[in-house]
Motif scaffolding. Structure first.
Motif, PDB file in Angstrom:
ATOM      1  N   SER A  12      -8.948  -8.106  -2.144  1.00 14.78           N
ATOM      2  CA  SER A  12      -7.662  -7.720  -1.774  1.00 14.78           C
ATOM      3  C   SER A  12      -6.483  -9.127  -0.898  1.00 14.78           C
ATOM      4  CB  SER A  12      -7.681  -7.240  -0.498  1.00 14.78           C
ATOM      5  OG  SER A  12      -8.438  -7.405   0.739  1.00 14.78           O
ATOM      6  N   SER A 117      -4.039   0.025   7.077  1.00 15.54           N
ATOM      7  CA  SER A 117      -3.027  -0.933   6.875  1.00 15.54           C
ATOM      8  C   SER A 117      -3.907  -1.034   6.062  1.00 15.54           C
ATOM      9  CB  SER A 117      -1.887  -0.968   7.704  1.00 15.54           C
ATOM     10  OG  SER A 117      -1.464  -2.128   7.107  1.00 15.54           O
ATOM     11  N   LYS A 120      -4.983   0.771   2.526  1.00 17.22           N
ATOM     12  CA  LYS A 120      -4.377   1.822   2.207  1.00 17.22           C
ATOM     13  C   LYS A 120      -3.144   1.059   1.221  1.00 17.22           C
ATOM     14  CE  LYS A 120      -1.646   5.589   5.229  1.00 17.22           C
ATOM     15  NZ  LYS A 120      -1.493   6.148   5.639  1.00 17.22           N
ATOM     16  N   GLU A 121      -3.191   0.285   1.528  1.00 17.61           N
ATOM     17  CA  GLU A 121      -2.348  -1.438   0.909  1.00 17.61           C
ATOM     18  C   GLU A 121      -3.499  -1.584  -0.303  1.00 17.61           C
ATOM     19  OE1 GLU A 121      -1.906  -5.913   0.965  1.00 17.61           O
ATOM     20  OE2 GLU A 121      -0.723  -5.278   2.296  1.00 17.61           O
ATOM     21  N   ASP A 124      -3.731   1.485  -2.328  1.00 18.20           N
ATOM     22  CA  ASP A 124      -1.964   1.863  -2.930  1.00 18.20           C
ATOM     23  C   ASP A 124      -1.725   3.503  -3.124  1.00 18.20           C
ATOM     24  OD1 ASP A 124       0.705   0.929  -3.812  1.00 18.20           O
ATOM     25  OD2 ASP A 124       0.050   1.518  -5.990  1.00 18.20           O
TER      26      ASP A 124
END
Length: 125
Positions: A12, A117, A120-121, A124
């Motif tokens: 990520s 956060s 979730k990123e 997606d």
């Protein structure tokens, strides 16, 4: 190889940033150690020095995903205790690297708000 489907690793953006920061502070030995750990994760996603990690807040992972934290000992002292947080999907055979940090940066783990956060990123949703 046992004939099982091979896993792949995806980094990520948050992992890349946190790794770069630690690599700068801890040096080449740290980079080599992480490379070896990641290579081993491809064969064993749940090594003895890892554990299931509770999810932040009221987040629910999609079907097939689990959240883990792996402990690495880089050197003596708080800065030498490093944690790697990652997600595993046993359906698509993907390992997503979430965060790597030292005990010095976060005594337990990054804050729930930030962690939620980032997850979730990454997923997606």
């Amino acid at each position: 190889m046992t004939g099982s489907t091979p896993f792949s690793i995806e980094e990520s953006d948050n992992f890349k940033r946190s790794f770069k920061k630690l690599a700068k502070a801890l040096g080449a030995d740290f980079v080599e150690l992480v490379a070896e750990v990641l290579e081993n994760l491809l064969d064993d996603q749940y090594p003895i020095n890892s554990r299931n990690e509770p999810l932040p807040g009221k987040i629910q992972l999609p079907q097939g995903w689990t959240f883990h934290k792996l402990e690495l000992k880089v050197s003596k002292g708080a800065s030498g205790q490093v944690r790697l947080m990652y997600l595993v999907n046993t359906t698509t055979f993907i390992i997503k690297l979430v965060w790597i940090y030292s005990h010095e940066q976060f005594a337990k783990r990054p804050g729930d708000k930030e962690l939620k956060s980032v997850i979730k990123e990454i997923l997606d949703f």
